[in-house]
Design a protein around this motif. Structure first.
Motif, mmCIF file in Angstrom:
data_model
loop_
_atom_site.group_PDB
_atom_site.id
_atom_site.type_symbol
_atom_site.label_atom_id
_atom_site.label_comp_id
_atom_site.label_asym_id
_atom_site.label_seq_id
_atom_site.Cartn_x
_atom_site.Cartn_y
_atom_site.Cartn_z
ATOM 1 N N SER A 105 -5.123 4.571 0.557
ATOM 2 C CA SER A 105 -4.400 4.084 1.892
ATOM 3 C C SER A 105 -3.709 5.260 2.639
ATOM 4 N N ASN A 106 -3.883 6.458 2.386
ATOM 5 C CA ASN A 106 -3.226 7.496 3.278
ATOM 6 C C ASN A 106 -4.233 7.626 4.395
ATOM 7 N N LYS A 107 -5.329 7.095 4.214
ATOM 8 C CA LYS A 107 -6.211 7.292 5.697
ATOM 9 C C LYS A 107 -6.085 8.522 6.422
ATOM 10 N N LYS A 166 -1.553 19.354 -12.130
ATOM 11 C CA LYS A 166 -1.634 18.444 -10.939
ATOM 12 C C LYS A 166 -2.611 17.382 -11.230
ATOM 13 N N ARG A 167 -3.886 17.876 -11.780
ATOM 14 C CA ARG A 167 -4.856 16.746 -12.109
ATOM 15 C C ARG A 167 -4.304 15.825 -13.267
ATOM 16 N N ASN A 212 -1.935 13.538 -11.706
ATOM 17 C CA ASN A 212 -2.596 12.380 -10.716
ATOM 18 C C ASN A 212 -3.537 11.294 -11.549
ATOM 19 N N ASN A 232 1.905 5.045 4.154
ATOM 20 C CA ASN A 232 1.081 5.724 5.021
ATOM 21 C C ASN A 232 1.504 5.867 6.666
ATOM 22 N N TYR A 236 4.754 15.335 1.292
ATOM 23 C CA TYR A 236 4.382 15.752 0.061
ATOM 24 C C TYR A 236 4.464 17.373 -0.477
ATOM 25 N N ASP A 284 3.935 18.395 -4.041
ATOM 26 C CA ASP A 284 2.225 18.889 -4.522
ATOM 27 C C ASP A 284 1.936 19.887 -3.646
ATOM 28 N N LYS A 303 -5.594 26.746 -12.689
ATOM 29 C CA LYS A 303 -4.904 26.297 -11.646
ATOM 30 C C LYS A 303 -5.228 25.003 -11.401
ATOM 31 N N GLY A 304 -4.256 24.032 -11.170
ATOM 32 C CA GLY A 304 -4.315 22.655 -10.905
ATOM 33 C C GLY A 304 -4.444 21.689 -12.002
ATOM 34 N N MET A 337 2.954 22.842 -5.873
ATOM 35 C CA MET A 337 2.183 22.831 -7.087
ATOM 36 C C MET A 337 0.805 23.705 -6.633
ATOM 37 N N ASP A 338 0.451 23.319 -5.329
ATOM 38 C CA ASP A 338 -0.651 24.195 -5.092
ATOM 39 C C ASP A 338 -0.600 25.599 -4.864
ATOM 40 N N ILE A 374 -7.902 22.459 -4.781
ATOM 41 C CA ILE A 374 -7.888 22.192 -6.278
ATOM 42 C C ILE A 374 -7.270 20.783 -6.333
ATOM 43 N N ALA A 375 -7.551 20.352 -7.439
ATOM 44 C CA ALA A 375 -6.828 18.982 -8.118
ATOM 45 C C ALA A 375 -6.973 17.710 -7.036
ATOM 46 N N ILE A 376 -7.750 16.818 -7.473
ATOM 47 C CA ILE A 376 -7.676 15.599 -6.635
ATOM 48 C C ILE A 376 -6.695 14.907 -7.211
ATOM 49 N N PRO A 403 0.693 -1.350 0.010
ATOM 50 C CA PRO A 403 -0.059 0.110 0.036
ATOM 51 C C PRO A 403 0.973 1.229 -0.112
ATOM 52 N N PHE A 404 0.423 2.133 -0.526
ATOM 53 C CA PHE A 404 1.032 3.387 -0.668
ATOM 54 C C PHE A 404 1.647 3.779 0.830
ATOM 55 N N ARG A 449 -5.588 15.439 2.611
ATOM 56 C CA ARG A 449 -4.273 15.893 1.447
ATOM 57 C C ARG A 449 -4.808 16.030 0.157
#
Lengths: 365, 318
Positions: free
Chosen positions: B287-289, A168-169, A172, A33, A229, A232, A164-165, A235-236, B316-318, A30-31, B308
């Motif tokens: 999994s970030n929970k 990133k979108r 992702n 965490n 992060y 990220d 904007k974004g 980026m925001d 913005i941006a998911i 899992p990523f 997050r």
């Protein structure tokens, strides 16, 4: 055999392509965490650096899904990473997990025969022909380069985006879709497609965004969880970022280093401040700081895990570069803390600082 | 037309009200006590009761609780405390070159040149150089923290106390007490230890040149100010509203922001009568929970914090 590997940035995407191509069973942990970090810190030596703890967490979570073999890169380099594989083998054994570790290291350290022998362990589990195996490896390298390329481009162009974004979108969704691909061919096609889509995102070339170089210890700048992060976040804020150290850079560096042809420019830039390799990527950190200044970046952020010896040395050298080149550099030390308040304050204040500096210079013109 | 600044820190929540000429009309200092929502609500209520019929033209938040504060009051800007402190100091004096700021849980140094922040640093993992440490020691000596500074000034000599770590400083201090040093000598030693730690840790490698401003709650302590002046060899200026600088800075930045946008997002003082409730839950989207906090005003959800990806807070941006 069910293979797993520790997370480090986008490596999981290339690993998926490789294992799919080889037809070897695998588990992507899992990523990273909070749970992984908690498990890792519970079992790891207290004073070991953060990457070790996170990696142990990755293994444990992969074991829950049935993994029995770990692929890991080794290093006999003069930093604690060189001891990771041995320590982790011992640790996992002590915890009662019968894991097989396959440690890939440069032929210079372990001999070409041993390297082939170790690679053979993985490829032996595959029923594919030799040509297919070779193709799987080539595809995986292509994937690694592509995804690193896409990510670098998206992060750098963020500062110029018209909506904007947008980047990133795109980034992702690219990563998410890559994980749904069934074959390496499908994934490559997707990545090529996304790479050309990047060029179609509307940008405003007249913008003058803040540009920040991310430098420092390789794991903590590549694995997003470990640096909370940061890319990220930037980026925001509409900041353009660049990092030189990526998995594909690492591979290229490894191949070229026996010929001493690796990263010539970084070495040249670092010469005035740190002419020797002192372990880890300290010299790269210094070289990149100078390079970022020469390339017109506004500032640099150095990130490293607490207790990282090579980076502590470069941290002590960076203020000199900062002073002589009038180039702001901020250092962030990451550890087990997941509370972001103080961290975000520093990043925001640093971006503010760069912004105000820039405006001030412009108003003086 | 007033401008409101709210600084929600670890120890205190400060509210500052300034007019358009930058005069401080009113200010409030409240203990956060780990419940920022209550503190903000209480602060607004007190402000409202004291100043009837006032109109807020802009509101800004800062401090470690700035995001939650913004969700509640509807801020025009959310600014980190480093920028807020620098802006407030520059408003008083354009020539300030160094700001030493010591708060409850953190300490900072801000270096300015020609009216622009050029460098800053914050304390890292250790809290030995912060207000909480002094608070704790004052408690141990049974001396009110307000009188701490005066005690330090009374001493003729100082006792050397290790300032590297709060725990060791305490044992060192106890040891010196047992040797028979009096309270004021010990306190002066503590102040000097704290300054030494600050300069070696936060101020390491920074060029500290006058004018130096000393801000934050700890600036009220004359003993620390004297110890700084001793160590640096020149005068350290404590601005009149040293404890309010963060809130004042936030108000100033908010004023400038509203000057551009034209209207404020401030929700008004009615929210002092609302029932604000925060509940948290673990998001199971990936999994970030993330632990997400939801804030309700009466029946309405006014905001989410802590996710997050922005799935809840609509960033913005998911």
């Amino acid at each position: 055999m069910k293979v797993t590997f520790p997370h480090m940035g986008n490596i999981y995407i290339a690993a998926k392509a490789l294992m799919d191509g080889l037809g070897v069973e695998y588990v992507i942990p899992p990523f990273t965490n909070k749970a992984a970090l908690e498990i890792g810190s519970l079992h790891s030596p207290e004073e070991i650096c953060l990457p070790f703890k996170i990696m142990i967490g990755n293994y444990m979570q992969a074991i829950e899904q049935g993994a029995d073999t770990v692929i890991l890169t080794g290093s006999c380099g003069p930093c604690r990473f060189g001891e990771y594989c041995e320590m982790q083998m011992n640790l996992m054994k002590r915890l009662g997990h019968n894991l097989d570790f396959i440690v890939l290291d440069v032929p210079l350290d372990i001999g070409a025969k041993e390297l082939l022998n170790r690679i053979g362990k993985v490829s032996g589990a595959s029923t594919k022909t030799k040509a297919q195996k070779l193709k799987a490896a080539v595809d995986a390298f292509k994937v690694m380069h592509l995804i690193d390329d896409i990510e670098a481009k998206a992060r750098f162009l963020t500062g110029y985006e018209a909506t904007k974004g947008a980047f990133k979108r795109l980034l992702n969704s690219c990563k998410a879709e890559a994980m749904n691909c069934k074959t390496p061919e499908e994934m490559l096609k997707l990545l090529y497609d996304y790479r050309s889509r990047l060029d179609k995102v509307k940008t405003d070339k007249n913008k003058k965004p803040i540009k920040i170089a991310i430098i420092g210890e390789i794991y903590t700048i590549i694995e997003p969880f470990s640096n909370l992060y940061i890319e990220d976040k930037l980026m925001d804020y509409g900041v353009s970022t660049k990092k030189t150290l990526t998995p594909s850079w690492w591979y290229k560096n490894l191949v070229l280093s026996p010929l001493k042809l690796n990263q010539l420019e970084i070495k040249r830039k670092a010469r005035d401040y740190l002419p020797l390799g002192i372990g880890g990527h300290a010299r790269e950190c210094i070289g990149e700081a100078v390079l970022a200044h020469d390339e017109g970046f506004d500032g640099a952020i150095q990130i490293f895990p607490m207790g990282c010896m090579p980076e502590i040395v470069s941290k002590a050298i960076l203020p000199k570069i900062s002073r002589e080149k009038d180039f702001p550099i901020m250092t962030l030390v990451v550890d087990e803390m997941t509370g972001e308040a103080g961290y975000v304050t520093r990043i925001e204040a640093f971006v503010d600082l760069l912004e105000r500096r820039k405006n001030n210079v412009l108003s003086g013109c | 037309m007033y401008y409101l600044g709210v600084d929600v820190g670890s120890v205190s929540t400060d509210l500052a009200l300034i007019d358009k000429d930058m005069n401080l009309i009113d200010s409030l200092y409240l203990r956060t006590k780990g419940r920022p929502i209550n503190a903000i609500q209480e602060g607004l209520k007190l402000l409202k009761d004291k100043n009837s019929n006032m109109e807020i033209a802009a509101a800004g938040t800062t401090g470690s609780g700035r995001h939650i504060a913004s969700t509640i009051i509807g801020a025009d800007i959310i600014k980190n405390e480093i920028t807020a402190h620098a802006v407030a100091a520059l408003e008083i004096d354009r020539d300030v070159k160094t700001i030493l700021e010591i708060g409850g849980q953190d300490s900072k140094i801000i270096i300015l040149r020609n009216g622009v922040v050029t460098d800053f640093a914050m304390n890292t993992v250790c809290a030995a150089g912060t207000g909480s440490f002094l608070d704790r020691q004052a408690e141990r000596l049974e001396i009110p923290i307000e009188e701490f500074g005066d005690y330090a000034l009374k001493a003729n000599t100082s006792v050397r106390i290790a300032g590297r770590c709060a725990v060791f400083a305490e044992s060192d201090m106890i040891h010196k007490q047992q040797l028979g040093y009096n309270d004021s000598e010990i306190i002066r030693g503590l102040c000097e230890a704290m300054v030494r730690n600050y300069l070696n840790n936060v101020g390491k490698g920074k060029e500290i040149v006058p004018k130096v401003f000393f801000q934050g709650g700890v600036a009220a302590n004359k003993g620390i100010k004297a110890a700084f002046e001793n160590a640096l060899g020149f005068e350290v200026i404590v601005p009149k509203n040293h404890g309010m600088m963060g809130a004042i800075g936030a108000a100033i930045i908010a004023r400038d922001a509203v000057a551009k946008t034209g209207r404020t997002k401030f929700k008004g003082f009615d929210l002092t009568d609302s029932k604000l409730v925060s509940t948290s839950f673990e998001c199971d989207g990936c999994s970030n929970k993330c632990e997400v906090v939801r804030i309700n005003e009466n029946e309405n959800i006014i905001g989410y914090l802590g996710d997050r990806c922005g799935k809840w807070s609509n960033k913005i941006a998911i």
